[in-house]
Design an enzyme around this catalytic site. Structure first.
Site, PDB file in Angstrom:
ATOM      1  N   CYS A  59       0.740  -1.196   0.032  1.00  0.00           N
ATOM      2  CA  CYS A  59       0.115  -0.012  -0.175  1.00  0.00           C
ATOM      3  C   CYS A  59       0.740   1.199  -0.099  1.00  0.00           C
ATOM      4  O   CYS A  59       0.364   2.320   0.006  1.00  0.00           O
ATOM      5  CB  CYS A  59      -1.018   0.086   1.296  1.00  0.00           C
ATOM      6  SG  CYS A  59      -2.049  -1.474   1.243  1.00  0.00           S
TER       7      CYS A  59
ATOM      8  N   CYS B 163      -1.440   9.968   6.340  1.00  0.00           N
ATOM      9  CA  CYS B 163      -0.300   9.635   7.312  1.00  0.00           C
ATOM     10  C   CYS B 163      -0.471   9.703   8.607  1.00  0.00           C
ATOM     11  O   CYS B 163       0.052   9.238   9.453  1.00  0.00           O
ATOM     12  CB  CYS B 163       0.947  10.541   6.434  1.00  0.00           C
ATOM     13  SG  CYS B 163       1.493  10.248   5.051  1.00  0.00           S
TER      14      CYS B 163
END
Lengths: 282, 396
Positions: A35, A105
């Protein structure tokens, strides 16, 4: 080129707390090579439940590395209970903000922390991503994870969901499903209706003000919060300072501060006295 | 920025100083409109005619077969739309999975919004096409085959001259996006069956904002931008005079020096590539080693992420690019590398170095000195390593 803040650049070029803790008693792992980003968080928690040390290993872009490092800085020295309250928004805030496309993130940081705490408490180390029904096959994102991100970050569009969770960023087949989840959440979390009451008198005595506050909380504010599984209790009043305690789902709600200021305080200011300041009881 | 080592010439190039010097007067002094009746404009018109001849000479075609446009993307869009508009009964398009978005996303659009059928030909692990597969996918109503000449990410060259012959036999129009190859490898359209070709000025040291489309005289044409009579009614809009003059000069310059520059650039590229592959473990070349542009090298570094590498290079003033998902904001690594079946361990960590005649050996040495510690540092931060051999989860 991404518009990274100086703090993101600093924490990317000179990350703090990189590496493993050999005798870690909590490890959280999220993401995968496939990913494009992955984070392994190591915690050393002492007998009093305080995080003595935190280190990380990250595979990912500059903002993934900076977010991981920021997370370790945020939680070091905190108790597990305190660390639990750290959200992806705290990570983003610590870094002076992240580009919207990079919010995932910070979400990865929060998830690694949750996984590490679960691991510490001996809870089922089931991967968060595997919990719930798979929606985005490209990135392995479940409905539960999408819902959580939507509620916690008040997301409104598919694009925002993709920025925060990556879901929908691959083949785009799951976009209708994401739209459904967005619609469901927005139905469940309807904006609390504004209830009209008679305008408050110009000048109030303390007693009058207290009575008006009690009435507005009872008649207007509590029903609104109860609709969403929450509740509120009036603890004390000193002049225009109103001290309350949030109960039920509001307690765990990461938006409780928002609820307090945006809903409770603004409701009381509108209907009772514009000078009112609402605070949460310690 | 103080000192820059520019190894991103497939993204764009610097304008050649001698070209800049030549076109400078066309902004403040010789700013006439070539369509005007007065000599002040007419003189610029002569320069444009000259530029058209320079481009035609470089490509080996007639000057009336050149239409100036604003960019490579406009040329690609013009070519494909024209082929469809002039053959309304034909509803099928053949292209490849490795095309630039200027072709790929246009084909996606035509498929989704206009009901065309599109065949996207796959590539093998070296980024090469199977021509038999191309032949078997030809249909009765195939309107156009559009295949890029050289790939922007890997530099891999497709056998477009051969494909053009196949298309001709089947009576299908053939277009090639030649944006990356013009100026790097000699072209002679006279000896080919290519019907349409796109090129872009800023990839060969002309400024941004100018491109060209070659369209063979015998091929029917339908304009994409409608309006004034410029470009013989084939592309309306006042000419980008300075850009067009620059493009003509850039073609001429490239043509004069193409062989010696190729050799020079190839030598530097090979030094860089061999040096990196030898000094950095778990690095690999993406794409065919031989059938490739002399200036491009696409290298993947296992277990690290491309954006992180680029930003660390950037700190040293080294400019490159990456096919990593994180650089594009698309979340997906490069469609070209994915079409080649590059494993995810490597696809996220790809870096493209693309050189030009302005690079020096000193610059290459600097990169070779500083890249290995960057990769080592990022591998230290990464939870994965080639020693662990982690199971690769296929995201797709």
């Amino acid at each position: 080129m991404w518009d990274y803040t100086d703090k993101v650049k600093e924490y990317f070029l000179h990350p703090k707390n990189v590496g493993k803790i050999e005798d870690a008693n909590a490890v959280g792992e999220v993401g995968s090579l496939a990913c494009g980003d992955a984070l392994k968080l190591f915690l050393k928690i002492d007998n009093q439940g305080r995080i003595q040390d935190a280190k990380f290993q990250t595979f990912g872009c500059a903002s993934a590395i900076a977010s991981s490092s920021a997370l370790t800085e945020l939680i070091k020295g905190k108790t597990v209970e305190e660390a639990r309250k750290v959200t992806n928004r705290d990570i983003a805030k610590f870094l002076g903000g992240l580009p919207k496309e990079k919010m995932h993130c910070s979400v990865m940081g929060q998830e690694a922390l949750e996984a590490a705490i679960k691991n510490y408490l001996g809870e089922e180390a089931a991967k968060i991503e595997l919990d719930g029904e798979l929606v985005c096959e490209c990135f392995g994102i479940t409905d539960k994870k999408i819902r959580k991100a939507v509620i916690e970050n008040n997301l409104k569009t598919v694009e925002e969901v993709t920025n925060y969770t990556k879901a929908g960023g691959g083949c785009e087949k799951c976009i209708p499903k994401i739209e459904e989840i967005l619609a469901e959440v927005s139905n469940e979390y309807q904006p609390i209706p504004v209830i009209k009451t008679e305008p408050a008198p110009e000048k109030m005595s303390n007693i009058q003000r207290m009575q008006a506050v009690v009435k507005v909380i009872e008649d207007d504010i509590r029903p609104g919060l109860q609709m969403n599984g929450g509740d509120i209790e009036l603890i004390d009043m000193e002049g225009t300072r109103v001290i309350v305690s949030l109960r039920g789902s509001c307690q765990e709600c990461p938006d409780s501060q928002l609820t307090l200021k945006d809903f409770v305080q603004s409701g009381l200011r509108e209907k009772v006295d514009p000078a009112i300041e609402v605070e949460e009881a310690e | 920025m103080s000192r820059v080592i520019y190894l991103d010439n497939n993204a764009t190039t610097g304008v050649a100083p001698e070209i800049f010097h030549e076109i400078e007067p066309y902004f403040c002094n010789l700013y006439g409109n070539p369509s005007s009746m007065h000599r002040f404009g007419g003189e610029v018109g002569v320069k444009i005619k000259n530029a058209r001849e320079q481009v035609a000479q470089t490509l080996g075609c007639l000057s009336e077969e050149i239409i100036f446009t604003a960019c490579g993307t406009e040329s690609d869009n013009t070519a494909i739309w024209s082929a469809l508009e002039t053959q309304p009964e034909k509803r099928h398009i053949i292209t490849t999975k490795a095309e630039h978005p200027a072709v790929l996303l246009l084909c996606n659009y035509l498929e989704k919004k206009k009901g065309y059928r599109v065949t996207y030909l796959p590539v093998n692990s070296y980024g090469e096409l199977d021509l038999n597969q191309l032949k078997t996918n030809i249909q009765k109503d195939t309107a156009i085959i559009s295949v890029m000449w050289a790939n922007n990410e890997t530099g891999v060259i497709f056998p477009v001259e051969e494909i053009a012959e196949i298309a001709k036999e089947e009576n299908i129009l053939f277009h090639t996006d030649a944006v990356q190859i013009v100026g790097k490898i000699p072209i002679n359209l006279k000896n080919t069956s290519i019907d349409m070709l796109s090129l872009s000025g800023h990839k060969l040291h002309a400024p941004k904002g100018v491109g060209a489309l070659f369209i063979r005289k015998s091929v029917p044409f339908n304009p994409f931008i409608i309006g004034g009579h410029q470009e013989a009614g084939r592309r309306a809009g006042t000419e980008n005079t300075a850009g067009i003059i620059a493009l003509g000069l850039a073609c001429e310059l490239a043509n004069q020096k193409i062989r010696e520059e190729n050799l020079m650039v190839r030598t530097l590229r090979d030094k860089l590539e061999n040096g990196i592959l030898a000094s950095i473990p778990n690095s690999r070349l993406n794409g065919s080693k031989d059938k490739r542009l002399p200036n491009t090298s696409n290298i993947s570094f296992g277990y690290v992420e491309g954006e992180a590498i680029l930003l660390m290079l950037d700190e040293l003033g080294i400019c490159a690019s990456s096919g990593s998902a994180c650089t594009s904001g698309s979340l997906e690594p490069s469609h070209v590398l994915r079409a080649m079946g590059v494993p995810f361990t490597y696809a996220h960590g790809s870096i493209r170095f693309s050189l030009s005649r302005y690079n020096t050996e000193k610059e290459i040495d600097f990169v070779l000195e500083h890249l290995p510690p960057i990769i080592a540092k990022l591998r230290e931060i990464s939870p994965f390593s080639y020693e662990d051999k982690p199971d690769i989860i296929q995201c797709h």
